[in-house]
Design an enzyme around this catalytic site. Structure first.
Site, short mmCIF file in Angstrom:
data_model
loop_
_atom_site.label_atom_id
_atom_site.label_comp_id
_atom_site.label_asym_id
_atom_site.label_seq_id
_atom_site.Cartn_x
_atom_site.Cartn_y
_atom_site.Cartn_z
N SER A 124 31.62 31.06 -36.00
CA SER A 124 31.83 32.36 -35.36
C SER A 124 33.30 32.53 -34.99
CB SER A 124 30.97 32.41 -34.09
OG SER A 124 31.39 33.45 -33.25
N TYR A 149 27.37 28.51 -25.82
CA TYR A 149 27.08 28.89 -27.20
C TYR A 149 28.32 28.68 -28.07
CZ TYR A 149 27.03 31.91 -31.29
OH TYR A 149 27.19 32.38 -32.57
N LYS A 153 29.39 25.93 -31.39
CA LYS A 153 29.98 26.24 -32.71
C LYS A 153 31.24 25.40 -32.93
CE LYS A 153 27.03 29.20 -34.05
NZ LYS A 153 26.13 28.89 -35.16
P1 NAD Z 1 18.89 34.82 -35.70
O1 NAD Z 1 18.48 34.36 -34.36
O2 NAD Z 1 18.37 36.13 -36.18
O3 NAD Z 1 18.57 33.71 -36.80
C1 NAD Z 1 18.55 32.33 -36.52
C2 NAD Z 1 17.25 31.78 -37.10
O4 NAD Z 1 17.20 30.38 -36.85
C3 NAD Z 1 16.01 32.39 -36.45
O5 NAD Z 1 15.14 32.82 -37.47
C4 NAD Z 1 15.41 31.24 -35.63
O6 NAD Z 1 14.00 31.33 -35.56
C5 NAD Z 1 15.90 30.03 -36.40
N1 NAD Z 1 16.06 28.80 -35.59
C6 NAD Z 1 16.69 28.67 -34.40
N2 NAD Z 1 16.66 27.39 -33.99
C7 NAD Z 1 16.01 26.69 -34.96
C8 NAD Z 1 15.64 25.32 -35.11
N3 NAD Z 1 15.94 24.42 -34.18
N4 NAD Z 1 14.96 24.95 -36.22
C9 NAD Z 1 14.65 25.87 -37.18
N5 NAD Z 1 14.95 27.18 -37.07
C10 NAD Z 1 15.62 27.58 -35.98
O7 NAD Z 1 20.49 34.84 -35.72
P2 NAD Z 1 21.49 35.44 -36.78
O8 NAD Z 1 22.18 36.60 -36.17
O9 NAD Z 1 20.82 35.60 -38.09
O10 NAD Z 1 22.55 34.27 -36.85
C11 NAD Z 1 22.47 33.22 -37.80
C12 NAD Z 1 23.54 32.18 -37.52
O11 NAD Z 1 24.82 32.83 -37.53
C13 NAD Z 1 23.42 31.51 -36.14
O12 NAD Z 1 23.79 30.17 -36.27
C14 NAD Z 1 24.43 32.28 -35.30
O13 NAD Z 1 24.92 31.50 -34.24
C15 NAD Z 1 25.52 32.55 -36.32
N6 NAD Z 1 26.35 33.71 -35.96
C16 NAD Z 1 25.75 34.91 -35.73
C17 NAD Z 1 26.53 36.00 -35.35
C18 NAD Z 1 25.89 37.33 -35.07
O14 NAD Z 1 26.56 38.22 -34.52
N7 NAD Z 1 24.63 37.58 -35.42
C19 NAD Z 1 27.91 35.86 -35.22
C20 NAD Z 1 28.49 34.60 -35.47
C21 NAD Z 1 27.69 33.53 -35.85
C1 UD1 Z 2 29.32 38.50 -28.86
C2 UD1 Z 2 29.65 37.14 -28.34
C3 UD1 Z 2 30.09 36.26 -29.49
C4 UD1 Z 2 29.03 36.23 -30.57
C5 UD1 Z 2 28.73 37.66 -30.99
C6 UD1 Z 2 27.61 37.72 -31.98
C7 UD1 Z 2 30.34 37.49 -26.02
C8 UD1 Z 2 31.48 37.42 -25.05
N1 UD1 Z 2 30.65 37.22 -27.31
O1 UD1 Z 2 30.50 39.06 -29.42
O2 UD1 Z 2 30.32 34.94 -29.02
O3 UD1 Z 2 29.47 35.47 -31.68
O4 UD1 Z 2 28.35 38.44 -29.86
O5 UD1 Z 2 26.40 37.34 -31.42
O6 UD1 Z 2 29.23 37.79 -25.66
N2 UD1 Z 2 29.26 46.36 -25.76
C9 UD1 Z 2 29.01 47.43 -24.94
N3 UD1 Z 2 27.72 47.64 -24.53
C10 UD1 Z 2 26.68 46.84 -24.91
C11 UD1 Z 2 26.96 45.73 -25.76
C12 UD1 Z 2 28.26 45.52 -26.15
O7 UD1 Z 2 29.90 48.18 -24.58
O8 UD1 Z 2 25.53 47.09 -24.48
C13 UD1 Z 2 30.64 46.15 -26.24
C14 UD1 Z 2 31.25 44.80 -25.85
O9 UD1 Z 2 31.89 44.89 -24.60
C15 UD1 Z 2 32.23 44.58 -27.01
C16 UD1 Z 2 31.53 45.24 -28.20
O10 UD1 Z 2 30.60 46.18 -27.64
O11 UD1 Z 2 33.44 45.25 -26.79
C17 UD1 Z 2 30.77 44.26 -29.09
O12 UD1 Z 2 29.90 43.49 -28.27
P1 UD1 Z 2 28.82 42.47 -28.89
O13 UD1 Z 2 28.04 43.16 -29.94
O14 UD1 Z 2 28.08 41.87 -27.75
O15 UD1 Z 2 29.73 41.39 -29.61
P2 UD1 Z 2 30.94 40.50 -29.05
O16 UD1 Z 2 31.07 40.60 -27.59
O17 UD1 Z 2 32.13 40.80 -29.88
#
Ligand code: NAD
Ligand code: UD1
Length: 338
Positions: A124, A149, A153
């Site tokens: 991330s 969290y 990472k």
């Molecule tokens: P998500 O929660 O939708 O998907 C994660 C999946 O992993 C889920 O289906 C969950 O059931 C499964 N899981 C969790 N723990 C597990 C375990 N111990 N064993 C087996 N399965 C398990 O999340 P996502 O948004 O699809 O994110 C996927 C990956 O990308 C995560 O590692 C997340 O941290 C990373 N990531 C996501 C974002 C984002 O904004 N969505 C941003 C940066 C990084």
């Molecule tokens: C957040 C996490 C980041 C994670 C990412 C994806 C924090 C500080 N960071 O990023 O570690 O990898 O999510 O899961 O939580 N916002 C609003 N109202 C809302 C929600 C969000 O105004 O109800 C704003 C936030 O202040 C930000 C932007 O929208 O400026 C994006 O927020 P969000 O989607 O939560 O992502 P990040 O904060 O960038």
């Protein structure tokens, strides 16, 4: 030979499964379903017309993972499985370290045992911490992360680098995602958070379908053009495509390669609200409230390395992201229960 997709039932995992299948890969999915509905994978099968094995298994379950490797021919792993809610991670940090860090170690142990040493890891932008100025570049120092969290990472990135340094057969790609939003253009799969959404887009879509009254915009006094936070939103299907390109790297070289997956463009919260209103055709009620603790003003990528080395570039803009998020939510107001 198949690609093992851990966490394949989740938001990014399910979209990546579709792209993998459509690009001719065989896949095997492992998910403990702690944060997804198994129906997402049924819909992946329906969308692609392809079947694949799904193992309801926790990545911390050594014997369970060994059974998967015994039964299937796994060539490489795309590792999505993990917990991802920043706020929750400050409440239950032990669960986050156990699930994410111990889970990844366990997965790597099993991979090594079976001679499978190719992994793409979901990292991330959070690993850049709060000190680096945007645009963020892969060579910048990491650290300065303020929540458990984010630290999982960072720790996993370091662990994977140590593993690669200890054994030159490993090939590891760390993908640093910026802010994935959007959904598959069919409207059949999308983001399906449990409870109150933490992230911006799922909150917006729930306001738009009438599940929530208004969006709270966290902070209107940031040092940005309109005072609201700026982020690098990326369409989840573009992000999924980045994984297909990362698999090429796994097959070509060993060691660790790191890539940002973002668009390189920063949009404010109000830019997204306006784009969403246009996509849905309706005004979106919002109120500007206090800043959310831990948020930064601006965060966006420099995505050039992924373009130069992977030939990958995000193709979809915020209009597509909003239109697809809206299509998914309006076709499935209750997520996969519809
Ligand atoms: P998500 O929660 O939708 O998907 C994660 C999946 O992993 C889920 O289906 C969950 O059931 C499964 N899981 C969790 N723990 C597990 C375990 N111990 N064993 C087996 N399965 C398990 O999340 P996502 O948004 O699809 O994110 C996927 C990956 O990308 C995560 O590692 C997340 O941290 C990373 N990531 C996501 C974002 C984002 O904004 N969505 C941003 C940066 C990084
Ligand atoms: C957040 C996490 C980041 C994670 C990412 C994806 C924090 C500080 N960071 O990023 O570690 O990898 O999510 O899961 O939580 N916002 C609003 N109202 C809302 C929600 C969000 O105004 O109800 C704003 C936030 O202040 C930000 C932007 O929208 O400026 C994006 O927020 P969000 O989607 O939560 O992502 P990040 O904060 O960038």
């Amino acid at each position: 030979m198949a690609v093992l997709v851990t966490g394949g039932g989740g938001f990014i995992g399910s979209h990546t499964c579709v792209e993998l299948l459509q690009n001719g890969f065989d896949i095997v999915v492992v998910d403990n379903f702690s944060n997804c509905n198994p129906k997402s994978l049924e819909r992946v099968k329906e969308l692609t017309g392809k079947d694949f094995p799904v193992y309801p298994c926790d990545i911390r379950d050594l014997d369970g993972l060994c059974k998967v490797f015994d039964n299937e021919k796994i060539d490489s792993v795309i590792h999505f499985a993990g917990l991802k809610a920043v706020g929750e991670s400050t409440q239950i940090p032990m669960e986050y370290y156990d699930n994410n860090v111990v889970g990844t170690l366990n997965l790597c142990r099993v991979m090594a045992k079976y001679g499978c040493k190719k992994i793409v890891f979901s990292s991330s932008a959070t690993v850049y911490g709060y000190d680096n100025p945007s645009p963020l570049v892969e060579t910048m120092k990491t650290g300065g992360v303020t929540n458990p969290y984010g630290r999982t990472k960072l720790m996993i990135e370091e662990i994977l680098k140590d593993i690669a340094a200890s054994d030159d057969e490993w090939s590891i790609v760390l993908l640093r995602y910026f802010n994935p939003i959007g959904a598959h253009e069919s409207g059949r799969i999308g983001e399906n958070p449990n409870g109150i959404p933490n992230n911006l887009m799922p909150y917006i879509t729930q306001v738009a379908v009438g599940k929530r009254e208004f969006l709270s915009v966290f902070g209107g006094d940031y040092d940005t053009p309109d005072g609201t936070g700026v982020r690098d939103y990326i369409h989840v299907v573009d992000l999924a495509d980045g994984h297909i390109k990362a698999l090429d790297v796994l097959n070509k070289k060993t060691g660790v390669a790191i890539y940002n997956l973002g668009t390189g463009n920063g949009y404010s919260v109000l830019d997204i609200v306006k784009a969403f209103e246009k996509a849905s055709g309706n005004p979106l009620p919002y109120k500007i409230v206090d800043r959310r603790p831990g948020d930064i003003d601006v965060c966006y990528s420099n995505p050039e390395k992924a373009f130069k080395e992977l030939g990958w570039k995000a193709k979809r803009g915020i209009e597509d992201m909003c239109a697809d998020s809206w299509r998914w939510q309006s076709m499935n107001p209750n997520g996969y229960d519809d």
